[in-house]
Design a protein around this motif. Structure first.
Motif, PDB file in Angstrom:
ATOM      1  N   ARG A 115       0.854  -1.188   0.000  1.00  0.00           N
ATOM      2  CA  ARG A 115       0.000   0.000   0.000  1.00  0.00           C
ATOM      3  C   ARG A 115       0.886   1.233   0.000  1.00  0.00           C
ATOM      4  N   TYR A 116       0.636   2.154  -0.946  1.00  0.00           N
ATOM      5  CA  TYR A 116       1.364   3.423  -0.926  1.00  0.00           C
ATOM      6  C   TYR A 116       0.832   4.269   0.217  1.00  0.00           C
ATOM      7  N   PRO A 117       1.705   5.009   0.899  1.00  0.00           N
ATOM      8  CA  PRO A 117       1.229   5.891   1.970  1.00  0.00           C
ATOM      9  C   PRO A 117       0.210   6.893   1.418  1.00  0.00           C
ATOM     10  N   GLN A 118      -0.794   7.187   2.184  1.00  0.00           N
ATOM     11  CA  GLN A 118      -1.803   8.217   1.864  1.00  0.00           C
ATOM     12  C   GLN A 118      -2.534   7.975   0.560  1.00  0.00           C
ATOM     13  N   GLN A 119      -2.531   6.761   0.081  1.00  0.00           N
ATOM     14  CA  GLN A 119      -3.237   6.478  -1.167  1.00  0.00           C
ATOM     15  C   GLN A 119      -4.413   5.560  -0.856  1.00  0.00           C
ATOM     16  N   ARG A 120      -5.583   5.900  -1.347  1.00  0.00           N
ATOM     17  CA  ARG A 120      -6.745   5.062  -1.057  1.00  0.00           C
ATOM     18  C   ARG A 120      -7.302   4.488  -2.352  1.00  0.00           C
ATOM     19  N   PHE A 121      -7.617   3.214  -2.297  1.00  0.00           N
ATOM     20  CA  PHE A 121      -8.112   2.519  -3.483  1.00  0.00           C
ATOM     21  C   PHE A 121      -9.443   1.840  -3.176  1.00  0.00           C
ATOM     22  N   ALA A 122     -10.272   1.744  -4.191  1.00  0.00           N
ATOM     23  CA  ALA A 122     -11.457   0.894  -4.074  1.00  0.00           C
ATOM     24  C   ALA A 122     -11.058  -0.500  -4.544  1.00  0.00           C
ATOM     25  N   LEU A 128      -5.075  -1.242  -0.975  1.00  0.00           N
ATOM     26  CA  LEU A 128      -3.804  -1.805  -1.437  1.00  0.00           C
ATOM     27  C   LEU A 128      -3.568  -1.495  -2.916  1.00  0.00           C
ATOM     28  N   ALA A 129      -2.300  -1.438  -3.302  1.00  0.00           N
ATOM     29  CA  ALA A 129      -1.963  -1.372  -4.731  1.00  0.00           C
ATOM     30  C   ALA A 129      -1.645  -2.772  -5.253  1.00  0.00           C
ATOM     31  N   ILE A 130      -1.138  -3.632  -4.350  1.00  0.00           N
ATOM     32  CA  ILE A 130      -0.764  -5.005  -4.730  1.00  0.00           C
ATOM     33  C   ILE A 130      -1.250  -5.971  -3.651  1.00  0.00           C
ATOM     34  N   GLY A 150      -0.330  -5.590 -18.510  1.00  0.00           N
ATOM     35  CA  GLY A 150      -1.405  -5.093 -17.650  1.00  0.00           C
ATOM     36  C   GLY A 150      -1.755  -3.679 -18.046  1.00  0.00           C
ATOM     37  N   ASP A 151      -2.997  -3.297 -17.745  1.00  0.00           N
ATOM     38  CA  ASP A 151      -3.451  -1.950 -18.085  1.00  0.00           C
ATOM     39  C   ASP A 151      -2.682  -0.913 -17.277  1.00  0.00           C
ATOM     40  N   SER A 152      -2.782   0.326 -17.737  1.00  0.00           N
ATOM     41  CA  SER A 152      -2.178   1.425 -16.997  1.00  0.00           C
ATOM     42  C   SER A 152      -2.782   1.482 -15.591  1.00  0.00           C
ATOM     43  N   GLY A 153      -1.935   1.584 -14.590  1.00  0.00           N
ATOM     44  CA  GLY A 153      -2.407   1.670 -13.209  1.00  0.00           C
ATOM     45  C   GLY A 153      -2.674   0.316 -12.567  1.00  0.00           C
ATOM     46  N   SER A 154      -2.385  -0.776 -13.280  1.00  0.00           N
ATOM     47  CA  SER A 154      -2.704  -2.107 -12.731  1.00  0.00           C
ATOM     48  C   SER A 154      -1.639  -2.604 -11.759  1.00  0.00           C
ATOM     49  N   GLY A 155      -0.506  -1.904 -11.690  1.00  0.00           N
ATOM     50  CA  GLY A 155       0.483  -2.275 -10.670  1.00  0.00           C
ATOM     51  C   GLY A 155       1.788  -2.835 -11.215  1.00  0.00           C
ATOM     52  N   LYS A 156       2.040  -2.673 -12.515  1.00  0.00           N
ATOM     53  CA  LYS A 156       3.257  -3.264 -13.105  1.00  0.00           C
ATOM     54  C   LYS A 156       4.531  -2.660 -12.487  1.00  0.00           C
ATOM     55  N   SER A 157       4.579  -1.321 -12.455  1.00  0.00           N
ATOM     56  CA  SER A 157       5.788  -0.678 -11.908  1.00  0.00           C
ATOM     57  C   SER A 157       5.941  -1.001 -10.431  1.00  0.00           C
ATOM     58  N   THR A 158       4.825  -1.043  -9.716  1.00  0.00           N
ATOM     59  CA  THR A 158       4.891  -1.379  -8.290  1.00  0.00           C
ATOM     60  C   THR A 158       5.448  -2.786  -8.122  1.00  0.00           C
ATOM     61  N   LEU A 159       4.975  -3.706  -8.954  1.00  0.00           N
ATOM     62  CA  LEU A 159       5.475  -5.087  -8.894  1.00  0.00           C
ATOM     63  C   LEU A 159       6.985  -5.132  -9.144  1.00  0.00           C
ATOM     64  N   SER A 203       5.518  -5.019 -20.493  1.00  0.00           N
ATOM     65  CA  SER A 203       5.125  -4.161 -21.609  1.00  0.00           C
ATOM     66  C   SER A 203       3.613  -4.132 -21.773  1.00  0.00           C
ATOM     67  N   HIS A 204       3.129  -3.031 -22.372  1.00  0.00           N
ATOM     68  CA  HIS A 204       1.725  -2.945 -22.783  1.00  0.00           C
ATOM     69  C   HIS A 204       1.509  -3.702 -24.084  1.00  0.00           C
ATOM     70  N   ASP A 205       2.603  -3.919 -24.833  1.00  0.00           N
ATOM     71  CA  ASP A 205       2.489  -4.354 -26.226  1.00  0.00           C
ATOM     72  C   ASP A 205       2.331  -5.871 -26.303  1.00  0.00           C
ATOM     73  N   GLU A 245      -9.679  -2.600  -8.748  1.00  0.00           N
ATOM     74  CA  GLU A 245      -9.825  -1.326  -9.439  1.00  0.00           C
ATOM     75  C   GLU A 245      -9.298  -0.191  -8.572  1.00  0.00           C
ATOM     76  N   VAL A 246      -8.960   0.877  -9.243  1.00  0.00           N
ATOM     77  CA  VAL A 246      -8.355   1.992  -8.540  1.00  0.00           C
ATOM     78  C   VAL A 246      -9.390   3.102  -8.403  1.00  0.00           C
ATOM     79  N   ARG A 247      -9.497   3.618  -7.205  1.00  0.00           N
ATOM     80  CA  ARG A 247     -10.461   4.707  -6.969  1.00  0.00           C
ATOM     81  C   ARG A 247      -9.869   6.008  -7.513  1.00  0.00           C
TER      82      ARG A 247
HETATM   83  N1  ATP Z   1       4.252   6.880  -5.542  1.00  0.00           N
HETATM   84  C1  ATP Z   1       2.958   6.568  -5.522  1.00  0.00           C
HETATM   85  N2  ATP Z   1       2.153   7.040  -4.545  1.00  0.00           N
HETATM   86  C2  ATP Z   1       0.864   6.720  -4.492  1.00  0.00           C
HETATM   87  N3  ATP Z   1       0.246   5.917  -5.382  1.00  0.00           N
HETATM   88  C3  ATP Z   1       0.978   5.420  -6.381  1.00  0.00           C
HETATM   89  C4  ATP Z   1       2.364   5.723  -6.514  1.00  0.00           C
HETATM   90  N4  ATP Z   1       2.854   5.089  -7.615  1.00  0.00           N
HETATM   91  C5  ATP Z   1       1.797   4.418  -8.145  1.00  0.00           C
HETATM   92  N5  ATP Z   1       0.680   4.621  -7.408  1.00  0.00           N
HETATM   93  C6  ATP Z   1      -0.644   4.052  -7.665  1.00  0.00           C
HETATM   94  O1  ATP Z   1      -0.556   2.629  -7.580  1.00  0.00           O
HETATM   95  C7  ATP Z   1      -1.330   2.019  -8.612  1.00  0.00           C
HETATM   96  C8  ATP Z   1      -0.414   1.130  -9.466  1.00  0.00           C
HETATM   97  O2  ATP Z   1       0.504   1.972 -10.160  1.00  0.00           O
HETATM   98  P1  ATP Z   1       1.681   1.429 -11.083  1.00  0.00           P
HETATM   99  O3  ATP Z   1       2.534   2.601 -11.413  1.00  0.00           O
HETATM  100  O4  ATP Z   1       2.305   0.268 -10.430  1.00  0.00           O
HETATM  101  O5  ATP Z   1       0.857   0.937 -12.370  1.00  0.00           O
HETATM  102  P2  ATP Z   1       1.386   0.543 -13.812  1.00  0.00           P
HETATM  103  O6  ATP Z   1       0.665  -0.703 -14.191  1.00  0.00           O
HETATM  104  O7  ATP Z   1       2.878   0.494 -13.822  1.00  0.00           O
HETATM  105  O8  ATP Z   1       0.883   1.764 -14.695  1.00  0.00           O
HETATM  106  P3  ATP Z   1       1.478   2.365 -16.088  1.00  0.00           P
HETATM  107  O9  ATP Z   1       1.376   1.283 -17.110  1.00  0.00           O
HETATM  108  O10 ATP Z   1       0.534   3.503 -16.372  1.00  0.00           O
HETATM  109  O11 ATP Z   1       2.881   2.811 -15.819  1.00  0.00           O
HETATM  110  C9  ATP Z   1      -1.937   3.158  -9.421  1.00  0.00           C
HETATM  111  O12 ATP Z   1      -3.252   3.346  -8.940  1.00  0.00           O
HETATM  112  C10 ATP Z   1      -1.087   4.367  -9.083  1.00  0.00           C
HETATM  113  O13 ATP Z   1      -1.844   5.558  -9.115  1.00  0.00           O
END
Ligand code: ATP
Length: 238
Positions: free
Chosen positions: A16-23, A31-33, A50-59, A212-214, A235-237
């Motif tokens: 969970r990212y600090p101060q971030q709220r998700f549905a 949680l983000a993951i 995965g779609d944008s915002g689905s958590g790839k970079s976080t993973l 990748s998205h591709d 899903e992300v709120r």
């Molecule tokens: N530093 C952060 N602080 C708070 N929330 C974050 C932070 N980084 C990402 N998030 C949130 O965590 C969720 C997952 O983000 P992430 O960047 O992992 O997605 P992604 O699949 O890599 O997206 P993209 O393909 O657009 O890069 C998103 O809802 C995003 O808004």
């Protein structure tokens, strides 16, 4: 490094990212993951989409240890990575994990060789890297010798990519993470890049995670993982 377990193992991991709220699904609040169990076998080539915002970079950041899980355990190459101190994690990453970033992150005013030397320096607890090793790796990656003394800022995008791979592989990592590096390339350059990477997998025998998205690239890899299939966060709120 020898180990008998998986290259990557997630056990009841949440982040969970600090101060971030998700549905979320009812059991994945805020949680983000949320990945209960995920394993990657040693030596596999894995495509993660995965779609944008689905958590790839976080993973990826969790795998690299630049983020630590809120709960649960991540083991990398048999090491309970997420419980190491920050300093030990940095050292482990430098020695065992190579990363190719979206924007390559080369240091523009350093030469190609200096960019690779920097990575070799940070991984050096393992063994000293000789000039010959750098030359051999650059040759394998079709980087001409005369390019080695050129500042990174004077390279084409394709050359920068190959330097980014050389830098990521110089410490002979067991795990290579590649984050969406092909979006700026046309189709044939993209295929060339993937082929080069897969040749390196053959030669240096590392586990490859390619994000990748591709979706057209997925067929090059042994396994395709859609992040929604492992991440229970739905899903992300807004
Ligand atoms: N530093 C952060 N602080 C708070 N929330 C974050 C932070 N980084 C990402 N998030 C949130 O965590 C969720 C997952 O983000 P992430 O960047 O992992 O997605 P992604 O699949 O890599 O997206 P993209 O393909 O657009 O890069 C998103 O809802 C995003 O808004």
């Amino acid at each position: 490094m020898t180990h008998s377990g998986a290259a990557i193992e997630f056990d009841n991991v949440t982040f969970r990212y600090p101060q971030q709220r998700f549905a979320k699904s009812s059991d994945a609040k805020d949680l983000a993951i949320k990945i209960n169990n995920w394993q990657v076998s040693t030596g596999q080539t894995i495509f993660v989409s995965g779609d944008s915002g689905s958590g790839k970079s976080t993973l990826l950041n969790l795998i690299c240890g630049t983020l630590t899980p809120t709960t649960g355990t991540i083991s990398i190459l048999g090491q309970r990575f997420s419980t190491l101190s920050e300093q030990k994690r940095d050292r482990f990453r430098a020695q065992h994990i190579g990363v190719v970033f979206q924007q390559f992150n080369l240091i523009p005013y350093l030469t190609v060789k200096q960019n690779i030397d920097v990575a070799a320096y940070f991984g050096k607890g393992r063994k000293a890297t000789s000039s010959k090793e750098i030359d051999d790796l650059c040759q394998q990656l079709n980087l001409a010798t005369e390019l080695l003394e050129r500042p990174a800022s004077q390279l084409s995008v394709g050359q920068q990519q190959r330097v980014a791979i050389a830098r990521a592989l110089i410490n002979r990592p067991e795990l290579l993470i590649v984050d969406e590096p092909t979006s700026a390339l046309d189709a044939s350059a993209r295929d060339g890049f993937i082929q080069l990477l897969l040749n390196c997998v053959q030669q240096y025998e590392f586990t490859l995670i390619f994000v990748s998205h591709d979706l057209s690239l997925a067929s090059h890899f042994e396994q395709h993982i859609k992040i929604a299939d492992i991440n229970e966060v739905l899903e992300v709120r807004a």
